[in-house]
Design an enzyme around this catalytic site. Structure first.
Site, PDB file in Angstrom:
ATOM      1  N   TRP A 100     -23.375  57.816  44.985  1.00 17.39           N
ATOM      2  CA  TRP A 100     -24.739  58.288  45.234  1.00 17.39           C
ATOM      3  C   TRP A 100     -25.768  57.484  44.458  1.00 17.39           C
ATOM      4  O   TRP A 100     -26.871  57.226  44.956  1.00 17.39           O
ATOM      5  CB  TRP A 100     -24.839  59.781  44.933  1.00 17.39           C
ATOM      6  CG  TRP A 100     -23.845  60.553  45.753  1.00 17.39           C
ATOM      7  CD1 TRP A 100     -22.740  61.226  45.322  1.00 17.39           C
ATOM      8  CD2 TRP A 100     -23.825  60.670  47.193  1.00 17.39           C
ATOM      9  NE1 TRP A 100     -22.052  61.757  46.382  1.00 17.39           N
ATOM     10  CE2 TRP A 100     -22.680  61.435  47.536  1.00 17.39           C
ATOM     11  CE3 TRP A 100     -24.658  60.202  48.206  1.00 17.39           C
ATOM     12  CZ2 TRP A 100     -22.367  61.740  48.858  1.00 17.39           C
ATOM     13  CZ3 TRP A 100     -24.335  60.497  49.523  1.00 17.39           C
ATOM     14  CH2 TRP A 100     -23.206  61.266  49.839  1.00 17.39           C
ATOM     15  N   ASP A 167     -30.493  62.511  38.779  1.00 16.13           N
ATOM     16  CA  ASP A 167     -29.885  63.235  39.892  1.00 16.13           C
ATOM     17  C   ASP A 167     -28.814  64.142  39.294  1.00 16.13           C
ATOM     18  O   ASP A 167     -27.770  63.667  38.840  1.00 16.13           O
ATOM     19  CB  ASP A 167     -29.278  62.237  40.880  1.00 16.13           C
ATOM     20  CG  ASP A 167     -28.517  62.909  42.021  1.00 16.13           C
ATOM     21  OD1 ASP A 167     -28.462  64.153  42.054  1.00 16.13           O
ATOM     22  OD2 ASP A 167     -27.978  62.172  42.875  1.00 16.13           O
ATOM     23  N   LYS A 191     -24.343  72.028  45.864  1.00 24.67           N
ATOM     24  CA  LYS A 191     -23.254  71.677  44.960  1.00 24.67           C
ATOM     25  C   LYS A 191     -23.003  72.740  43.888  1.00 24.67           C
ATOM     26  O   LYS A 191     -21.904  72.855  43.374  1.00 24.67           O
ATOM     27  CB  LYS A 191     -23.553  70.343  44.272  1.00 24.67           C
ATOM     28  CG  LYS A 191     -23.616  69.155  45.222  1.00 24.67           C
ATOM     29  CD  LYS A 191     -22.250  68.798  45.773  1.00 24.67           C
ATOM     30  CE  LYS A 191     -22.315  67.602  46.702  1.00 24.67           C
ATOM     31  NZ  LYS A 191     -22.679  66.352  46.025  1.00 24.67           N
TER      32      LYS A 191
END
Length: 354
Positions: A100, A167, A191
């Site tokens: 990511w 993030d 998540k």
């Protein structure tokens, strides 16, 4: 619990949250209307949005400290773009620790120079780079706190004079950090916080308004802040379930409480991975994620046997990411300790039988 859910995301949610959410779908606030059919600008839902934003700041210890919370859409992947659109004027520094962050770097390159200060791509992202330096003239430094695919986690964050962007999609609200070190935090809800469809963004307002480019309205943080996350129709259900989950966490005792639980779960599983000769961990021990434990069998001929065993034990979502293989046990906040014990029991049974 019907199954032990180790899914990496969308993730396991607290049973009481699922119950309240299902009731709200049929009858929200005893108004004989569904949560998902009322106006997003009605007083009942505006109250939900405000509570969700407030709880996020409260749990992170950022109330009244110059931060605002937003619930946006399109996942963390949109934030890869929005962060650069709103903050990258000339040059930004990125730490590449996984799939990511690699994608975030790709998006940022469309807006200016990107300095990759460190990368673990050379070894399949199985460690966190150390000893890197951050350019003092960078517009910001971006990192990913937890890498869901590989199973690594940053245990420390650098001291830097440039804005720190993170993030935290897969470990937000799971451990205590000095959240005031960060100028912008973003996290996909699916998540560790709620269902897919909402993205939490925590912004220190003073970092905005410094780029020279025109920013389209839907991608402009300031516009979303000015409209209190209601510039356009929000993800009503995802925000509501996130609010319920954040309230559930607060009632338990907040991040300090859940961090202790998460550490116990991780210790239980990693101890078994290290003890059991039939298993081995994938990533460097010092960088192991508390949220996502990745491991493999030492004898691949046992794959079918092991897979059948954990499935028969009611375990779900244990397969590793397709780019890594092996197994991945995602142990988010709502996963109970006994689910981890159920997995460990299967691993020990495999050892006894072989």
């Amino acid at each position: 619990m019907k199954k032990h859910n180790f899914s990496a995301g969308p993730c396991i949610l607290p049973q009481e949250v699922l119950q309240k959410a299902s009731e709200a779908i049929l009858n929200f606030n005893d108004d004989n209307l569904s949560l998902i059919e009322i106006s997003h600008r009605s007083k009942p839902f505006v109250a939900v949005m405000e509570k969700a934003r407030s709880l996020a700041l409260e749990l992170l210890g950022l109330e009244n400290k110059g931060y605002k919370a937003l619930f946006l859409q399109s996942g963390a992947s949109m934030e890869f773009l929005m962060v650069a659109y709103n903050l990258l004027n000339k040059k930004a520094a990125y730490l590449n620790t996984g799939t990511w962050s690699d994608k975030a770097i790709k998006e940022a390159k469309a807006f200016g120079e990107v300095v990759e200060v460190g990368s673990s791509k050379d070894k399949g992202y199985n460690y966190i780079p150390k000893g890197y330096s951050i350019p003092t003239d960078a517009d910001y430094f971006h990192c990913t706190s937890n890498n869901t695919v590989a199973g690594t986690q940053m245990k420390e964050f650098p001291e830097t004079k440039v804005p720190l962007i993170c993030d935290m999609s897969s470990d937000i609200f799971s451990r205590q950090l000095d959240f005031e070190k960060f100028d912008l935090i973003y996290a996909g809800a699916q998540k560790n916080m709620g269902p897919a469809g909402a993205t939490l963004v925590i912004i220190k307002e003073e970092i905005l308004g410094k780029v020279e480019r025109h920013i389209p309205s839907m991608l402009n943080y300031q516009i979303h802040l000015d409209k209190d996350s209601m510039f356009n129709t929000p993800s009503v259900f995802a925000v509501y379930v996130s609010m319920l989950t954040l309230q559930w966490l607060k009632d338990l005792g907040g991040i300090p409480f859940i961090e202790e639980v998460n550490n116990k779960k991780a210790a239980l599983l990693y101890n078994e991975i290290d003890r059991n000769p039939l298993f081995k961990g994938i990533v460097a021990k010092e960088d192991r994620s508390t949220m996502n434990a990745t491991f493999t069998l030492t004898d691949e001929s046992l794959t079918e046997t092991f897979d059948n065993m954990w499935k028969e034990a009611g375990i779900n979502g244990l397969n590793g990411h397709r780019s890594v293989g092996g197994y991945r046990a995602s142990m988010y906040n709502a996963l109970p300790l006994y689910s981890v014990q159920a997995l460990v029991d299967v691993m020990q049974e495999l050892e006894r039988n072989n």
